[in-house]
Design a protein around this motif. Structure first.
Motif, short mmCIF file in Angstrom:
data_model
loop_
_atom_site.label_atom_id
_atom_site.label_comp_id
_atom_site.label_asym_id
_atom_site.label_seq_id
_atom_site.Cartn_x
_atom_site.Cartn_y
_atom_site.Cartn_z
N GLU A 83 0.82 -1.22 0.00
CA GLU A 83 0.00 0.00 0.00
C GLU A 83 0.85 1.27 0.00
O GLU A 83 0.34 2.34 -0.28
CB GLU A 83 -0.90 0.04 1.25
CG GLU A 83 -2.07 -0.90 1.18
CD GLU A 83 -2.81 -0.97 2.50
OE1 GLU A 83 -2.49 -0.18 3.41
OE2 GLU A 83 -3.69 -1.84 2.62
N ARG A 84 2.12 1.14 0.35
CA ARG A 84 2.95 2.34 0.50
C ARG A 84 4.07 2.43 -0.53
O ARG A 84 4.99 3.22 -0.38
CB ARG A 84 3.53 2.39 1.92
CG ARG A 84 2.47 2.82 2.92
CD ARG A 84 2.72 2.34 4.30
NE ARG A 84 1.64 2.74 5.20
CZ ARG A 84 0.51 2.05 5.36
NH1 ARG A 84 0.31 0.92 4.69
NH2 ARG A 84 -0.43 2.48 6.19
N MET A 85 4.00 1.62 -1.55
CA MET A 85 5.05 1.67 -2.56
C MET A 85 5.05 3.06 -3.22
O MET A 85 4.00 3.58 -3.58
CB MET A 85 4.84 0.56 -3.60
CG MET A 85 5.22 -0.80 -3.04
SD MET A 85 4.64 -2.19 -4.01
CE MET A 85 5.73 -2.11 -5.40
N GLY A 86 6.25 3.64 -3.33
CA GLY A 86 6.35 4.99 -3.88
C GLY A 86 6.34 6.06 -2.80
O GLY A 86 6.70 7.21 -3.05
N PHE A 87 5.90 5.72 -1.58
CA PHE A 87 5.87 6.70 -0.49
C PHE A 87 6.98 6.45 0.53
O PHE A 87 7.53 7.39 1.11
CB PHE A 87 4.51 6.66 0.22
CG PHE A 87 3.38 7.08 -0.67
CD1 PHE A 87 3.14 8.43 -0.92
CD2 PHE A 87 2.58 6.14 -1.30
CE1 PHE A 87 2.11 8.82 -1.77
CE2 PHE A 87 1.55 6.52 -2.14
CZ PHE A 87 1.31 7.87 -2.38
N LEU A 88 7.29 5.20 0.75
CA LEU A 88 8.37 4.85 1.69
C LEU A 88 9.57 4.33 0.90
O LEU A 88 9.41 3.69 -0.14
CB LEU A 88 7.92 3.74 2.65
CG LEU A 88 6.93 4.09 3.75
CD1 LEU A 88 6.58 2.82 4.53
CD2 LEU A 88 7.52 5.13 4.69
N ASP A 89 10.78 4.61 1.44
CA ASP A 89 12.00 4.11 0.79
C ASP A 89 12.49 2.81 1.40
O ASP A 89 13.11 2.01 0.73
CB ASP A 89 13.15 5.13 0.97
CG ASP A 89 12.78 6.51 0.52
OD1 ASP A 89 12.32 6.64 -0.63
OD2 ASP A 89 12.95 7.46 1.32
N ALA A 90 12.27 2.67 2.70
CA ALA A 90 13.03 1.64 3.42
C ALA A 90 12.24 1.04 4.57
O ALA A 90 11.28 1.63 5.07
CB ALA A 90 14.32 2.26 3.98
N VAL A 91 12.70 -0.14 4.96
CA VAL A 91 12.12 -0.85 6.10
C VAL A 91 13.23 -1.10 7.12
O VAL A 91 14.32 -1.56 6.76
CB VAL A 91 11.54 -2.21 5.66
CG1 VAL A 91 10.98 -2.97 6.86
CG2 VAL A 91 10.47 -2.02 4.60
N VAL A 92 12.94 -0.80 8.38
CA VAL A 92 13.86 -1.12 9.47
C VAL A 92 13.31 -2.36 10.17
O VAL A 92 12.15 -2.37 10.59
CB VAL A 92 13.97 0.04 10.48
CG1 VAL A 92 14.89 -0.34 11.64
CG2 VAL A 92 14.45 1.31 9.79
N LEU A 93 14.14 -3.39 10.27
CA LEU A 93 13.73 -4.62 10.97
C LEU A 93 14.33 -4.58 12.36
O LEU A 93 15.56 -4.55 12.52
CB LEU A 93 14.22 -5.85 10.20
CG LEU A 93 13.68 -5.98 8.77
CD1 LEU A 93 14.28 -7.21 8.09
CD2 LEU A 93 12.17 -6.05 8.76
N SER A 94 13.46 -4.54 13.37
CA SER A 94 13.94 -4.32 14.73
C SER A 94 13.16 -5.21 15.70
O SER A 94 12.35 -6.03 15.32
CB SER A 94 13.79 -2.82 15.08
OG SER A 94 14.53 -2.50 16.21
N GLY A 95 13.47 -5.04 17.00
CA GLY A 95 12.79 -5.88 17.99
C GLY A 95 13.10 -5.39 19.39
O GLY A 95 13.29 -4.19 19.60
N GLY A 96 13.38 -6.37 20.27
CA GLY A 96 13.83 -7.72 20.09
C GLY A 96 15.13 -7.79 19.24
O GLY A 96 15.70 -6.80 18.87
N GLU A 97 15.58 -9.01 19.03
CA GLU A 97 16.77 -9.22 18.21
C GLU A 97 16.35 -9.87 16.90
O GLU A 97 15.93 -11.03 16.88
CB GLU A 97 17.79 -10.09 18.96
CG GLU A 97 18.98 -10.51 18.12
CD GLU A 97 19.66 -9.35 17.38
OE1 GLU A 97 19.70 -8.22 17.91
OE2 GLU A 97 20.15 -9.59 16.26
N ILE A 98 16.50 -9.13 15.83
CA ILE A 98 15.94 -9.55 14.55
C ILE A 98 16.64 -10.80 14.00
O ILE A 98 16.01 -11.61 13.31
CB ILE A 98 15.98 -8.39 13.53
CG1 ILE A 98 15.20 -8.74 12.26
CG2 ILE A 98 17.39 -7.99 13.19
CD1 ILE A 98 13.74 -8.99 12.48
#
Ligand code: SF4
Length: 234
Positions: free
Chosen positions: A58-73
């Motif tokens: 749904e956000r293609m073109g609006f967001l550049d990146a994803v941060v994978l976090s936690g916890g220990e990814i």
């Protein structure tokens, strides 16, 4: 069965350098840092399951990146598949890691599945703790640092600081240890975030750090994040 993030931060400009990113939060961790303000993630209490790929479509073109976090990814059993699916949608990926899992990190780097890594350095090597199974954390952190250094993938090292846990001498020792291991980037100090409750029930700090002393003696540039004396500055 694939585990999904338990929560998503839909937009951040602070967590991936110069990119508009979201954060996926996963449960489980092999450490118990006393200052950790995410106990419900670390202890795996949340049973939420968010459809992360629908969110990204749904956000293609609006967001550049994803941060994978936690916890220990790096403890997520299907991390590689998660990264492949995110990459297939065209997003950059950053992981936040505690530096305890060089085997997984190597696999991700070799397959070019991550674009930025923020790695924690927890303690000076003579005070580092052991992981479940008995392996000293610092040895694994050093292996991760070596992998990152040789990978060409941008990365940063950072330490969460609380004057009750680490004093200026500890911090300078940690920075020197990283420099000795070949790190030449900015060393980030992240001030303890007082969220009200932490894993070790840490109390708010009772003194401030001597930043002049740190700057004078550090062999690397220091980046300060969330320090009380900077709050409110533009
Ligand atoms: S601060 Fe990070 S490494 Fe430490 S317990 Fe929390 S999630 Fe785990």
């Amino acid at each position: 069965m694939r585990r999904h993030p338990v929560d998503i931060t839909p937009l951040t400009f602070l967590d991936y350098p110069k990119k508009a990113a979201c954060i996926f939060w996963y449960t489980g961790c092999n450490l118990r840092c006393p200052y950790c303000y995410n106990p419900e993630l670390v202890l795996g209490h949340s049973k939420n399951q968010v459809d992360e790929l629908a969110f990204l479509r749904e956000r293609m073109g609006f967001l550049d990146a994803v941060v994978l976090s936690g916890g220990e990814i790096t403890l997520q059993p299907q991390l590689k598949e998660i990264c492949q699916d995110i990459k297939a949608l065209g997003y950059l990926i950053k992981i936040d890691t505690n530096g305890s899992n060089p085997e997984i990190l190597q696999d991700l780097l070799e397959h070019k599945l991550i674009d930025y890594v923020a790695m924690d350095n927890k303690m000076p090597c003579n005070r580092t703790w052991n992981l479940p199974g008995g392996d000293p954390l610092f040895g694994r952190f050093a292996r991760c640092l070596n992998l990152l250094k040789n990978s060409g993938t941008p990365f940063e090292i950072r330490t969460t600081v609380h004057p009750g846990l680490l004093d200026e001498a500890d911090i300078l020792q940690m920075i020197r240890e990283c420099e000795n291991l070949g790190y030449s980037g900015t060393y980030y100090l992240q001030y303890f975030f007082n969220a009200g409750f932490t894993l070790g029930n840490m109390k708010p700090p009772t003194r401030r750090y001597d930043r002049q002393l740190l700057n004078r003696h550090s062999p690397l540039a220091i980046g300060y994040r969330n320090f009380p004396e900077d709050r409110g500055k533009a």
